[in-house]
Design an enzyme around this catalytic site. Structure first.
Site, PDB file in Angstrom:
ATOM      1  N   THR A 140     -19.148  36.277  86.314  1.00 49.94           N
ATOM      2  CA  THR A 140     -19.913  35.485  87.284  1.00 49.94           C
ATOM      3  C   THR A 140     -19.263  34.121  87.555  1.00 49.94           C
ATOM      4  O   THR A 140     -19.914  33.214  88.051  1.00 49.94           O
ATOM      5  CB  THR A 140     -21.350  35.266  86.779  1.00 49.94           C
ATOM      6  OG1 THR A 140     -21.298  34.640  85.485  1.00 49.94           O
ATOM      7  CG2 THR A 140     -22.108  36.592  86.687  1.00 49.94           C
ATOM      8  N   LYS A 172     -31.262  27.402  92.303  1.00 50.97           N
ATOM      9  CA  LYS A 172     -30.860  28.739  91.867  1.00 50.97           C
ATOM     10  C   LYS A 172     -31.387  29.030  90.466  1.00 50.97           C
ATOM     11  O   LYS A 172     -31.232  28.220  89.552  1.00 50.97           O
ATOM     12  CB  LYS A 172     -29.336  28.847  91.902  1.00 50.97           C
ATOM     13  CG  LYS A 172     -28.755  28.604  93.295  1.00 50.97           C
ATOM     14  CD  LYS A 172     -27.248  28.531  93.287  1.00 50.97           C
ATOM     15  CE  LYS A 172     -26.744  27.318  92.535  1.00 50.97           C
ATOM     16  NZ  LYS A 172     -25.290  27.134  92.665  1.00 50.97           N
ATOM     17  N   GLY A 187     -17.647  31.259  89.309  1.00 51.79           N
ATOM     18  CA  GLY A 187     -17.493  30.858  90.699  1.00 51.79           C
ATOM     19  C   GLY A 187     -18.646  31.233  91.608  1.00 51.79           C
ATOM     20  O   GLY A 187     -18.557  31.046  92.827  1.00 51.79           O
ATOM     21  N   THR A 188     -19.752  31.723  91.044  1.00 50.34           N
ATOM     22  CA  THR A 188     -20.871  32.128  91.898  1.00 50.34           C
ATOM     23  C   THR A 188     -21.440  30.944  92.680  1.00 50.34           C
ATOM     24  O   THR A 188     -21.787  31.079  93.854  1.00 50.34           O
ATOM     25  CB  THR A 188     -21.989  32.781  91.073  1.00 50.34           C
ATOM     26  OG1 THR A 188     -22.320  31.937  89.968  1.00 50.34           O
ATOM     27  CG2 THR A 188     -21.560  34.132  90.545  1.00 50.34           C
ATOM     28  N   GLY A 189     -21.556  29.783  92.029  1.00 53.14           N
ATOM     29  CA  GLY A 189     -22.118  28.618  92.710  1.00 53.14           C
ATOM     30  C   GLY A 189     -21.245  28.135  93.846  1.00 53.14           C
ATOM     31  O   GLY A 189     -21.731  27.842  94.950  1.00 53.14           O
ATOM     32  N   CYS A 190     -19.953  28.030  93.597  1.00 52.75           N
ATOM     33  CA  CYS A 190     -19.007  27.621  94.646  1.00 52.75           C
ATOM     34  C   CYS A 190     -19.055  28.603  95.813  1.00 52.75           C
ATOM     35  O   CYS A 190     -19.090  28.199  96.985  1.00 52.75           O
ATOM     36  CB  CYS A 190     -17.588  27.583  94.097  1.00 52.75           C
ATOM     37  SG  CYS A 190     -17.335  26.546  92.643  1.00 52.75           S
TER      38      CYS A 190
END
Length: 269
Positions: free
Chosen positions: A207, A175, A209-212
């Site tokens: 933003t 990412k 928690g975007t990865g989770c």
């Protein structure tokens, strides 16, 4: 409802990331979320204020009872904070979830900079967990920690993604959100080649928690029988919509709107 997803990760008391974000994302995409909690965090939009690990035997028990009864169509891992928990998770998955797609989000650093994995656990993560994965979803700081070099350009991203595939995971979604610029690019690298996913950056501090969220959205797609490419495409579209609709809660990095849609047919792929 279609697709059983077991999420093995830490809890976020602020509700924006971790298990809480995972459950919301899976539910919004019409999957069924199950959990094995590895750690509790005292956390809000300003950062992580405390971490308490769950006893290893209880982590194992959560995984075992879920898989032995309900089963899973995909598994997603998030915060695995030390060697013992990584070893336990790998043992349980090898024994009970062979052949089940595994999405590994190699959570290492919280949005506010707090480390979420012990320094000595990174080698175990690389040696034991990554080879079990169907796809890993590192951001740039996580990828830098895994490959041991800086990533500053798209060419650097391509080289790093190939190096990460060399650690055993057949698929890498690297990412690019930490890269500067008005556009952000994610790279999906598999044995079939490299595909770029590009989007206009949404200028916001919300933003968290975007990865989770993205990793759980991808796991849901795989659990529902989608190809990896389509699961990534739908997951990215969902996350971008959730960022754009973020409610603005908190004084720091606020949460997304995970409830932006439950109509998966309207999410572009």
């Amino acid at each position: 409802m279609k697709g059983r997803v077991l999420i093995i990760a830490g809890s976020d008391s602020g509700g924006g990331a971790g298990i809480q974000a995972d459950i919301k994302a899976v539910t919004a995409l019409r999957g069924f979320a199950m959990t094995a909690i590895t750690a509790l965090t005292a956390q809000n939009t300003l950062g992580v204020h405390g971490v308490s690990g769950v006893p290893i035997d209880f982590v194992r028990q959560q995984i075992a009872v879920v898989l032995d009864d309900l089963g899973a169509d995909a598994v997603k891992t998030g915060m695995l904070h030390d060697v013992a928990v990584i070893e336990a998770v790998c043992d349980e998955l090898a024994a009970r979830a062979r052949g089940v797609p595994l999405v590994v989000d190699p959570v290492m650093i919280a949005k506010g900079g707090h480390p979420l994995i012990a320094a000595d656990a990174v080698a175990t993560l690389k040696a034991r967990l990554l080879p079990l994965a169907t796809v890993i979803t590192p951001n740039l700081p996580e990828a830098e920690a895994l490959v041991g070099r800086p990533i500053r350009t798209l060419a650097d991203m391509r080289a790093a993604a190939e190096a990460l595939r060399g650690l055993g995971a057949p698929g890498v979604l690297l990412k690019g959100g930490h890269m500067d610029g008005a556009e952000l690019t994610d790279l999906l690298v598999t044995a079939d080649g490299t595909e770029e996913f590009t989007a206009t950056r949404i200028e916001t501090r919300h933003t968290h928690g975007t990865g989770c969220t993205l990793a759980s959205a991808i796991a849901t797609g795989l659990a529902q029988g989608m190809s990896l490419r389509d699961a990534v495409g739908r997951g990215r579209a969902y996350v971008l919509a959730a960022i754009a609709a973020a409610p603005g809660f908190g004084a720091g990095h606020g949460p997304l709107d995970h409830g932006i849609t439950v109509d998966t047919d309207r999410i572009p792929r």
